[in-house]
Write a protein that holds these residues in place. Structure first.
Motif, mmCIF file in Angstrom:
data_model
loop_
_atom_site.group_PDB
_atom_site.id
_atom_site.type_symbol
_atom_site.label_atom_id
_atom_site.label_comp_id
_atom_site.label_asym_id
_atom_site.label_seq_id
_atom_site.Cartn_x
_atom_site.Cartn_y
_atom_site.Cartn_z
ATOM 1 N N SER A 51 0.833 -1.206 0.000
ATOM 2 C CA SER A 51 0.000 0.000 0.000
ATOM 3 C C SER A 51 0.864 1.251 0.000
ATOM 4 C CB SER A 51 -0.904 0.018 1.225
ATOM 5 O OG SER A 51 -1.721 -1.113 1.237
ATOM 6 N N ARG A 52 0.230 2.380 -0.295
ATOM 7 C CA ARG A 52 0.934 3.659 -0.238
ATOM 8 C C ARG A 52 0.312 4.519 0.855
ATOM 9 N NH1 ARG A 52 -1.483 7.981 -3.439
ATOM 10 N NH2 ARG A 52 -3.453 7.238 -4.258
ATOM 11 N N LEU A 53 1.087 5.476 1.337
ATOM 12 C CA LEU A 53 0.626 6.375 2.382
ATOM 13 C C LEU A 53 -0.362 7.366 1.790
ATOM 14 C CD1 LEU A 53 0.969 7.201 5.365
ATOM 15 C CD2 LEU A 53 2.801 8.713 4.616
ATOM 16 N N LEU A 54 -1.606 7.340 2.278
ATOM 17 C CA LEU A 54 -2.649 8.236 1.779
ATOM 18 C C LEU A 54 -2.746 9.512 2.608
ATOM 19 C CD1 LEU A 54 -5.507 5.626 1.205
ATOM 20 C CD2 LEU A 54 -3.969 6.579 -0.520
ATOM 21 N N ALA A 55 -2.556 9.396 3.911
ATOM 22 C CA ALA A 55 -2.663 10.563 4.798
ATOM 23 C C ALA A 55 -1.680 10.412 5.945
ATOM 24 C CB ALA A 55 -4.081 10.693 5.337
ATOM 25 N N ILE A 59 -2.622 6.756 7.346
ATOM 26 C CA ILE A 59 -3.573 5.881 6.673
ATOM 27 C C ILE A 59 -2.948 5.407 5.365
ATOM 28 C CG2 ILE A 59 -5.868 5.702 5.656
ATOM 29 C CD1 ILE A 59 -6.747 7.831 7.668
ATOM 30 N N TYR A 60 -2.949 4.101 5.166
ATOM 31 C CA TYR A 60 -2.387 3.490 3.973
ATOM 32 C C TYR A 60 -3.505 2.854 3.167
ATOM 33 C CZ TYR A 60 2.068 3.840 6.437
ATOM 34 O OH TYR A 60 3.162 4.315 7.098
ATOM 35 N N GLY A 61 -3.353 2.841 1.843
ATOM 36 C CA GLY A 61 -4.369 2.232 1.000
ATOM 37 C C GLY A 61 -3.867 1.940 -0.388
ATOM 38 N N ARG A 62 -4.769 1.386 -1.202
ATOM 39 C CA ARG A 62 -4.455 1.037 -2.595
ATOM 40 C C ARG A 62 -5.477 1.674 -3.500
ATOM 41 N NH1 ARG A 62 -5.108 -3.950 -0.019
ATOM 42 N NH2 ARG A 62 -3.153 -4.599 0.846
ATOM 43 N N SER A 88 -12.433 4.936 -5.669
ATOM 44 C CA SER A 88 -11.612 3.831 -6.161
ATOM 45 C C SER A 88 -10.537 3.399 -5.158
ATOM 46 C CB SER A 88 -10.932 4.233 -7.469
ATOM 47 O OG SER A 88 -10.088 5.353 -7.243
ATOM 48 N N ILE A 89 -10.347 4.149 -4.075
ATOM 49 C CA ILE A 89 -9.306 3.850 -3.089
ATOM 50 C C ILE A 89 -9.910 3.075 -1.924
ATOM 51 C CG2 ILE A 89 -7.755 4.904 -1.389
ATOM 52 C CD1 ILE A 89 -7.239 7.102 -3.395
ATOM 53 N N ARG A 90 -9.173 2.076 -1.453
ATOM 54 C CA ARG A 90 -9.581 1.284 -0.295
ATOM 55 C C ARG A 90 -8.501 1.380 0.769
ATOM 56 N NH1 ARG A 90 -13.912 2.037 -1.591
ATOM 57 N NH2 ARG A 90 -15.229 0.675 -2.814
ATOM 58 N N ILE A 91 -8.894 1.582 2.015
ATOM 59 C CA ILE A 91 -7.956 1.685 3.132
ATOM 60 C C ILE A 91 -7.465 0.289 3.489
ATOM 61 C CG2 ILE A 91 -7.720 2.301 5.570
ATOM 62 C CD1 ILE A 91 -9.835 4.497 5.045
ATOM 63 N N ALA A 92 -6.142 0.135 3.576
ATOM 64 C CA ALA A 92 -5.529 -1.158 3.895
ATOM 65 C C ALA A 92 -4.986 -1.205 5.326
ATOM 66 C CB ALA A 92 -4.407 -1.467 2.913
ATOM 67 N N ALA A 93 -4.561 -0.067 5.866
ATOM 68 C CA ALA A 93 -3.992 -0.046 7.218
ATOM 69 C C ALA A 93 -4.177 1.333 7.836
ATOM 70 C CB ALA A 93 -2.511 -0.403 7.184
ATOM 71 N N ILE A 94 -4.349 1.348 9.147
ATOM 72 C CA ILE A 94 -4.499 2.595 9.908
ATOM 73 C C ILE A 94 -3.548 2.514 11.096
ATOM 74 C CG2 ILE A 94 -6.055 4.045 11.260
ATOM 75 C CD1 ILE A 94 -8.362 2.723 9.618
#
Length: 151
Positions: free
Chosen positions: A70-74, A148-151, A99-105
């Motif tokens: 995943s990439r860092l979203l916030a 927050i990480y996501g794809r 289109s983005i889904r959160i993978a890790a917080i």
């Protein structure tokens, strides 16, 4: 030789400016905040009773999901100073493109513990939004980093 040095310095300054950009202000993310202060005894008792029912009350950090590829979203930091005999409740809502889904917080305490409690109120993993609530101890503040990480 001087012109080469000048070009290298300008390139370094430009890349440093890009690195320091706040990731939460990316066009695909909308971040809203709400802070509430409770000092009335009835309201404080209600908040304390509700926080006792939360499973993660004893945790001072919150980590859910797997970062993987995943990439860092916030990446934001939330700081509130203490107010005597008051419980501070801070809600941070992160909305991303559909289109983005959160993978890790990751909600991580910064500095010394002031006994605040982070929790997920709505949304979360495999969704495109999340609301994170940070509740301080009575008469204390908090300092947390939310990633927050996501794809």
């Amino acid at each position: 030789m001087k012109s080469l040095l000048l070009v290298v310095l300008l390139a370094a300054a430009a890349s440093a400016a890009i690195v320091s950009q706040d990731i939460a202000e990316a066009p695909e993310a909308v971040v809203t905040y709400e802070s509430i202060m409770y000092s009335d005894d009835a309201e404080v008792a209600e908040i304390e009773a509700a926080s006792r029912s939360v499973e993660i009350e004893t945790r001072r950090n919150l980590s859910v999901g797997t970062i993987g590829n995943s990439r860092l979203l916030a990446n934001t930091q939330h700081i509130r100073g203490a107010i005597a005999n008051t419980i501070l409740v801070h809600n941070a809502t992160f909305n991303f493109a559909s289109s983005i889904r959160i993978a890790a917080i990751r909600v991580t305490r910064v500095g010394a513990s002031q006994n605040a409690t982070p929790s997920i109120v709505s949304g979360g993993l495999n969704r495109n939004f999340v609301t994170i609530r940070i509740t301080s101890a009575r008469g204390r503040g908090f300092n947390y980093r939310i990633q927050i990480y996501g794809r």
